[in-house]
Design an enzyme around this catalytic site. Structure first.
Site, short mmCIF file in Angstrom:
data_model
loop_
_atom_site.label_atom_id
_atom_site.label_comp_id
_atom_site.label_asym_id
_atom_site.label_seq_id
_atom_site.Cartn_x
_atom_site.Cartn_y
_atom_site.Cartn_z
N PRO A 165 32.95 43.90 33.32
CA PRO A 165 32.54 44.77 32.21
C PRO A 165 32.34 43.98 30.92
O PRO A 165 31.79 44.50 29.95
CB PRO A 165 33.70 45.76 32.08
CG PRO A 165 34.85 45.12 32.77
CD PRO A 165 34.29 44.20 33.81
N GLU A 213 42.97 43.65 37.46
CA GLU A 213 42.66 43.36 36.06
C GLU A 213 41.51 42.37 35.93
O GLU A 213 41.14 41.96 34.83
CB GLU A 213 43.91 42.79 35.36
CG GLU A 213 45.00 43.81 35.14
CD GLU A 213 44.52 44.99 34.29
OE1 GLU A 213 43.81 44.77 33.30
OE2 GLU A 213 44.85 46.13 34.66
N ARG A 236 14.20 45.17 45.20
CA ARG A 236 12.96 45.95 45.12
C ARG A 236 11.88 45.24 44.32
O ARG A 236 10.73 45.65 44.32
CB ARG A 236 13.23 47.37 44.61
CG ARG A 236 13.75 47.47 43.21
CD ARG A 236 14.34 48.84 42.95
NE ARG A 236 13.38 49.91 43.18
CZ ARG A 236 12.37 50.21 42.38
NH1 ARG A 236 12.16 49.49 41.30
NH2 ARG A 236 11.57 51.22 42.64
N ASP A 270 6.99 51.25 37.36
CA ASP A 270 8.29 51.87 37.05
C ASP A 270 8.60 51.84 35.56
O ASP A 270 8.05 51.02 34.82
CB ASP A 270 9.41 51.10 37.75
CG ASP A 270 9.55 51.50 39.20
OD1 ASP A 270 9.09 52.59 39.57
OD2 ASP A 270 10.13 50.70 39.95
N1 SAM Z 1 40.74 44.46 32.92
C1 SAM Z 1 39.31 44.30 32.89
C2 SAM Z 1 38.83 44.48 31.47
O1 SAM Z 1 39.44 45.24 30.71
O2 SAM Z 1 37.78 43.88 31.11
C3 SAM Z 1 38.66 45.33 33.80
C4 SAM Z 1 38.90 45.05 35.24
S1 SAM Z 1 38.12 46.23 36.31
C5 SAM Z 1 39.37 47.42 36.50
C6 SAM Z 1 38.14 45.42 37.86
C7 SAM Z 1 36.84 44.76 38.24
O3 SAM Z 1 35.81 45.72 38.33
C8 SAM Z 1 36.28 43.71 37.30
O4 SAM Z 1 36.88 42.45 37.51
C9 SAM Z 1 34.81 43.71 37.65
O5 SAM Z 1 34.53 42.87 38.75
C10 SAM Z 1 34.56 45.14 38.05
N2 SAM Z 1 33.94 45.96 36.99
C11 SAM Z 1 34.49 47.01 36.36
N3 SAM Z 1 33.64 47.56 35.49
C12 SAM Z 1 32.50 46.86 35.57
C13 SAM Z 1 31.24 46.94 34.90
N4 SAM Z 1 31.00 47.86 33.97
N5 SAM Z 1 30.29 46.05 35.24
C14 SAM Z 1 30.52 45.09 36.15
N6 SAM Z 1 31.70 44.96 36.81
C15 SAM Z 1 32.68 45.83 36.52
#
Ligand code: SAM
Length: 265
Positions: A89, A116, A154, A169
């Site tokens: 994220p 995490e 795609r 698109d």
């Molecule tokens: N503790 C992290 C933080 O606050 O940034 C979030 C960890 S999340 C619960 C667990 C995993 O989900 C991340 O390591 C990532 O691989 C994935 N993930 C969660 N949200 C995501 C997003 N919006 N985009 C891409 N990957 C995401």
């Protein structure tokens, strides 16, 4: 294009990869998707892939060694490491231009976090880029990895038939696609716009451009910044009172190239 996906839940991908266009692309060998269970690379006897965070805090952190070993195996199998992408994220927000960039690679390695997230040394030593699919937090990187696989696949030559072409698109030119209709002509009192029924291709093209611009102005006006419109489009937008608004949103109208006069050097 080869995708290697590293995850502690590889079964997550079975159904989505086995449907529709992605399934066909795999069958036609336009893409290969290789799944790797990070647990298979754990070194301790409990097959641990995560551990408590140093400094104390909630949750668990994914350990670096199993991830490094999985990436080494991918490199050994393929003779190259590919572009290693961590789904996170905190990464660059994924969009169509980014999908186009990734489609130019021939090998993408997608690392899915859980808990995490992954130990920071994985990010610093082993990852080429971090991708987020939006400003919200999911439980794992598996859905984001599938989003990347789908959006990139795609765009690959031959994956979509003509009828499904990606070139028309939303975002392919930078703004939103026009509205679309199919049979019946009338549904619950709403008629299909007359122009779409008439077979006048120039009029249909104009209607579609105007509809695209109008809905982009209404929903995502920021997308118009930097989009170029040619002289004919400028004329059309002027006629329908949209030129000023499009220009205010950053739409660009390059000056027409002057024609060379006859008989002059
Ligand atoms: N503790 C992290 C933080 O606050 O940034 C979030 C960890 S999340 C619960 C667990 C995993 O989900 C991340 O390591 C990532 O691989 C994935 N993930 C969660 N949200 C995501 C997003 N919006 N985009 C891409 N990957 C995401």
């Amino acid at each position: 294009m080869r995708f290697d996906i590293l995850s502690i839940f590889p079964e997550f991908f079975t159904s989505p990869l086995n449907e529709s266009i992605i399934r066909r692309a795999i069958q036609a060998q336009q893409i290969e998707v290789h799944l790797h269970n990070i647990r298979d690379f754990a070194t301790d006897r409990h097959a641990m892939t995560d551990d408590r965070p140093f400094g104390g805090a909630e949750g668990m952190v994914m350990k670096p060694e199993p991830i490094a070993a999985a990436l080494e195996q991918v490199a050994a199998e393929t003779g190259g490491r590919g572009r290693v992408i961590l789904l996170s994220p905190q990464g660059r927000t994924f969009d169509q231009a980014h999908a186009v960039e990734l489609a130019a690679h021939d090998h993408l390695v997608l690392l899915c976090g859980r808990y995490e997230g992954v130990d920071q040394r994985v990010v610093e030593l082993l990852v080429d880029e971090e991708i987020s699919i939006g400003d919200y937090v999911l439980t794992g990187g598996e859905l984001p990895a599938l989003v990347v696989v789908d959006a990139v696949t795609r765009l690959l030559p031959g994956v979509l038939g003509c009828a499904e072409s990606a070139s028309q698109d939303s975002f392919s030119r930078g703004f939103l696609k026009h509205s679309q209709y199919t049979r019946p002509r009338e549904f619950q009192g709403l008629e299909v716009p007359e122009v779409l029924l008439g077979g006048d291709h120039a009029a249909i093209r104009d209607w579609r451009l105007l509809d695209s611009v109008r809905r982009t102005l209404a929903r995502r006006p920021e997308l118009l910044a930097g989009i170029e419109f040619d002289a004919a489009e400028r004329k059309l937008l002027t006629k329908h009172g949209l030129l000023v608004e499009v220009a205010q949103r950053g739409g660009i109208f390059p000056p027409e190239k002057k024609r060379r006069g006859r008989g002059r050097d």
